[in-house]
Design a protein around this motif. Structure first.
Motif, PDB file in Angstrom:
ATOM      1  N   THR A  52      -0.449  10.390  -6.063  1.00  0.00           N
ATOM      2  CA  THR A  52      -0.885   9.946  -4.666  1.00  0.00           C
ATOM      3  C   THR A  52       0.015   8.736  -4.439  1.00  0.00           C
ATOM      4  O   THR A  52       0.278   7.827  -5.279  1.00  0.00           O
ATOM      5  CB  THR A  52      -2.420   9.923  -4.683  1.00  0.00           C
ATOM      6  OG1 THR A  52      -3.037  10.926  -4.990  1.00  0.00           O
ATOM      7  CG2 THR A  52      -2.840   9.334  -3.297  1.00  0.00           C
ATOM      8  N   VAL A  54       0.364   4.872  -3.429  1.00  0.00           N
ATOM      9  CA  VAL A  54      -0.913   4.020  -3.253  1.00  0.00           C
ATOM     10  C   VAL A  54      -0.291   2.776  -2.745  1.00  0.00           C
ATOM     11  O   VAL A  54      -0.918   1.701  -2.273  1.00  0.00           O
ATOM     12  CB  VAL A  54      -1.569   3.583  -4.715  1.00  0.00           C
ATOM     13  CG1 VAL A  54      -2.483   4.660  -5.245  1.00  0.00           C
ATOM     14  CG2 VAL A  54      -0.418   3.305  -5.611  1.00  0.00           C
ATOM     15  N   TYR A  64       0.633   7.226  -7.918  1.00  0.00           N
ATOM     16  CA  TYR A  64      -0.524   7.179  -8.912  1.00  0.00           C
ATOM     17  C   TYR A  64      -0.994   8.577  -9.178  1.00  0.00           C
ATOM     18  O   TYR A  64      -1.118   9.485  -8.631  1.00  0.00           O
ATOM     19  CB  TYR A  64      -1.675   6.366  -8.233  1.00  0.00           C
ATOM     20  CG  TYR A  64      -2.929   6.418  -9.181  1.00  0.00           C
ATOM     21  CD1 TYR A  64      -3.248   5.970 -10.101  1.00  0.00           C
ATOM     22  CD2 TYR A  64      -4.103   7.318  -8.689  1.00  0.00           C
ATOM     23  CE1 TYR A  64      -4.190   5.966 -11.031  1.00  0.00           C
ATOM     24  CE2 TYR A  64      -5.223   7.266  -9.237  1.00  0.00           C
ATOM     25  CZ  TYR A  64      -5.318   6.946 -10.552  1.00  0.00           C
ATOM     26  OH  TYR A  64      -6.519   6.688 -11.411  1.00  0.00           O
ATOM     27  N   VAL A  82       0.194   5.666   2.638  1.00  0.00           N
ATOM     28  CA  VAL A  82      -0.580   5.699   1.532  1.00  0.00           C
ATOM     29  C   VAL A  82      -1.411   6.777   1.781  1.00  0.00           C
ATOM     30  O   VAL A  82      -1.900   7.391   2.560  1.00  0.00           O
ATOM     31  CB  VAL A  82      -1.279   4.223   1.636  1.00  0.00           C
ATOM     32  CG1 VAL A  82      -0.420   3.272   1.001  1.00  0.00           C
ATOM     33  CG2 VAL A  82      -1.955   4.106   2.685  1.00  0.00           C
ATOM     34  N   ALA A 117     -10.023   8.355  -0.993  1.00  0.00           N
ATOM     35  CA  ALA A 117     -10.343   7.050  -1.981  1.00  0.00           C
ATOM     36  C   ALA A 117     -11.806   6.951  -1.920  1.00  0.00           C
ATOM     37  O   ALA A 117     -12.438   7.053  -0.597  1.00  0.00           O
ATOM     38  CB  ALA A 117      -9.728   5.979  -1.616  1.00  0.00           C
ATOM     39  N   LEU A 131      -9.019   5.774  -7.724  1.00  0.00           N
ATOM     40  CA  LEU A 131      -8.647   5.395  -6.571  1.00  0.00           C
ATOM     41  C   LEU A 131      -9.748   4.727  -5.629  1.00  0.00           C
ATOM     42  O   LEU A 131     -10.687   5.693  -5.281  1.00  0.00           O
ATOM     43  CB  LEU A 131      -7.817   6.780  -5.795  1.00  0.00           C
ATOM     44  CG  LEU A 131      -6.836   6.327  -4.511  1.00  0.00           C
ATOM     45  CD1 LEU A 131      -5.628   5.330  -5.093  1.00  0.00           C
ATOM     46  CD2 LEU A 131      -6.251   7.590  -4.115  1.00  0.00           C
ATOM     47  N   SER A 133     -10.908   2.106  -2.371  1.00  0.00           N
ATOM     48  CA  SER A 133     -10.748   1.440  -0.967  1.00  0.00           C
ATOM     49  C   SER A 133     -12.115   0.501  -0.686  1.00  0.00           C
ATOM     50  O   SER A 133     -12.934   0.747  -1.224  1.00  0.00           O
ATOM     51  CB  SER A 133     -10.580   2.220   0.434  1.00  0.00           C
ATOM     52  OG  SER A 133     -11.845   2.982   0.611  1.00  0.00           O
ATOM     53  N   GLY A 187      -6.557   0.544  -3.477  1.00  0.00           N
ATOM     54  CA  GLY A 187      -5.673   0.365  -4.650  1.00  0.00           C
ATOM     55  C   GLY A 187      -6.498   0.976  -6.056  1.00  0.00           C
ATOM     56  O   GLY A 187      -7.201   2.346  -5.723  1.00  0.00           O
ATOM     57  N   VAL A 188      -6.013   0.933  -7.085  1.00  0.00           N
ATOM     58  CA  VAL A 188      -6.416   1.465  -8.397  1.00  0.00           C
ATOM     59  C   VAL A 188      -7.391   0.685  -9.249  1.00  0.00           C
ATOM     60  O   VAL A 188      -6.964  -0.462  -9.519  1.00  0.00           O
ATOM     61  CB  VAL A 188      -5.305   1.920  -9.323  1.00  0.00           C
ATOM     62  CG1 VAL A 188      -5.818   2.701 -10.461  1.00  0.00           C
ATOM     63  CG2 VAL A 188      -4.406   2.882  -8.587  1.00  0.00           C
ATOM     64  N   SER A 201      -0.562  -1.746   1.029  1.00  0.00           N
ATOM     65  CA  SER A 201      -1.977  -1.317   0.351  1.00  0.00           C
ATOM     66  C   SER A 201      -3.097  -2.387   0.629  1.00  0.00           C
ATOM     67  O   SER A 201      -4.312  -2.058   0.234  1.00  0.00           O
ATOM     68  CB  SER A 201      -1.495  -1.492  -1.364  1.00  0.00           C
ATOM     69  OG  SER A 201      -1.228  -2.869  -1.895  1.00  0.00           O
TER      70      SER A 201
END
Length: 386
Positions: A52, A54, A64, A82, A117, A131, A133, A187-188, A201
């Motif tokens: 995915t 990101v 990711y 994204v 996300a 993942l 948001s 993001g992660v 991002s």
């Protein structure tokens, strides 16, 4: 007869070469499908990866999957954003903490759909990762090398006083991202920290207005339950109460000892001294859960008025003169004539130029003056003028 044998030999050689070439091309045409977390065994080889997106930059995307983020260099422009789920063929450049790959061609790039996300909320669960948001307000934003770091307070938790928000680290930088920025980020999440990659991002959609306060006004607002001071960027003026140690500074509203004091944690060490009148800018007010005391978090401070005369040694000034620039100091030493000037020598042999008055060579003095920089000597000095 010889010609027939030669012809037969050539046919065999070319057949073998053709077979080898076909095997080579076949090997190049098919590449193993590899998870991003397993790239360490494939450095220098071509692989097919899926993940995915990101974050993106002009010639790069961040992919990711499998709890791993990889940086993919693009040699062709591809339409991507994204959360796109993509599959591509690339050569593994290196497989470190963040693996790096180079896409072979845009023909190998395939979109497989769009991912989703999870919306991040507080409090975070220990096992929560993946993942995510978040929409909210940034706090304690600071730059650290190629990263910008800080906290994001989710919009739904702006009245929460027991946390500064979700810590984040952005693999990028923008002058627009400051204390009190209103943002949307993707993001992660790993071990309670949000990692952001690429220009897109994080989106800055505005900024809260700064509040100009004295320490007394700030404390009164906190006592009255004014929630604005907990997430608005603050500009605060005060005096440095104690000689700073590292990145920790205590501020008070008046000297010699103010009734109110407030601890301020700075992102780096600043040349501050006891008695300096300073302004801390773009600060965040945070409540320490252990001590239940409020602390300011900031990475921007300016000395508006240097402290009064400070008793120091010549060696202390000579070892770090920039920290004393503009400050009024009292020092003792022996005058030493050198060329067309006078140096003041300390007990341990430290020396600094003295300007503004005439001193007798070899005589001990106790002087008070301001630390200045002499362009003509490219050196620091104590000015006794005035």
């Amino acid at each position: 007869m010889r010609r027939e044998r030669l012809f037969t030999s050539l046919v065999v050689v070319f057949a073998l070469l053709g077979t080898a070439l076909l095997l080579y091309l076949s090997g190049r045409a098919t590449a193993p499908e590899v998870e991003l977390g397993d790239l360490a065994s494939f450095e220098g080889e071509q692989v097919v990866v899926e993940g995915t997106v990101v974050g993106t930059e002009s010639d790069t995307l961040y992919l990711y999957s499998d709890s791993t983020v990889a940086k993919v260099y693009l040699n062709d422009r591809v339409p991507v954003k994204v959360l796109d789920r993509v599959r591509l063929r690339a050569q593994v450049i290196y497989a470190s903490e963040m693996p790096a790959l180079e896409m072979i061609s845009s023909q190998s790039f395939v979109k497989r759909g769009e991912d989703t996300a999870v919306q991040l909320t507080l409090p975070l669960l220990e096992e929560e990762e993946g993942l995510v948001s978040v929409e909210g307000v940034t706090r304690a934003v600071a730059r650290e090398g190629i990263f910008q770091k800080g906290y994001i307070m989710p919009t739904a938790a702006l009245e929460e006083v027991f946390t500064a928000g979700v810590p984040f680290s952005w693999y990028g930088a923008s002058e627009e991202l400051k204390e009190g920025s209103i943002v949307k980020a993707l993001g992660v999440l790993t071990q309670g920290k949000l990692h952001l990659y690429g220009e897109d991002s994080i989106q800055v959609e505005g900024r809260l207005l700064e509040m100009e306060l004295t320490i007394g006004e700030l404390m009164r607002r906190v006592s009255s339950g004014d929630g604005d001071v907990l997430f608005r960027p603050l500009n605060l003026r005060g005096y440095v109460l104690y000689e700073p140690r590292g990145e920790s500074v205590y501020l008070t509203e008046s000297l010699p000892e103010g009734i109110l004091s407030l601890k301020c944690l700075l992102n780096s060490t600043f040349p501050l001294h006891k008695g300096d009148f300073v302004e801390v800018r773009n600060a965040t007010l945070s409540l320490d859960e252990d001590t239940l005391r409020y602390t300011l978090l900031s990475d921007e401070v300016e000395v508006l008025l240097p402290h009064g005369p400070w008793n120091v040694t010549v060696e202390g000034i000579a070892s770090d003169p920039l920290s004393f620039l503009g400050a009024s100091v009292v020092v003792e030493g022996v005058a030493r004539a050198e060329g067309d000037g006078i140096l003041l020598e300390g007990r341990s042999g430290g020396r600094i130029w003295v300007v503004g008055v005439s001193l007798n060579d070899g005589t001990s003095y106790r002087v008070e003056g301001e630390v200045v920089y002499l362009k003509e000597r490219s050196a620091y000095a104590i000015s006794l003028e005035g």
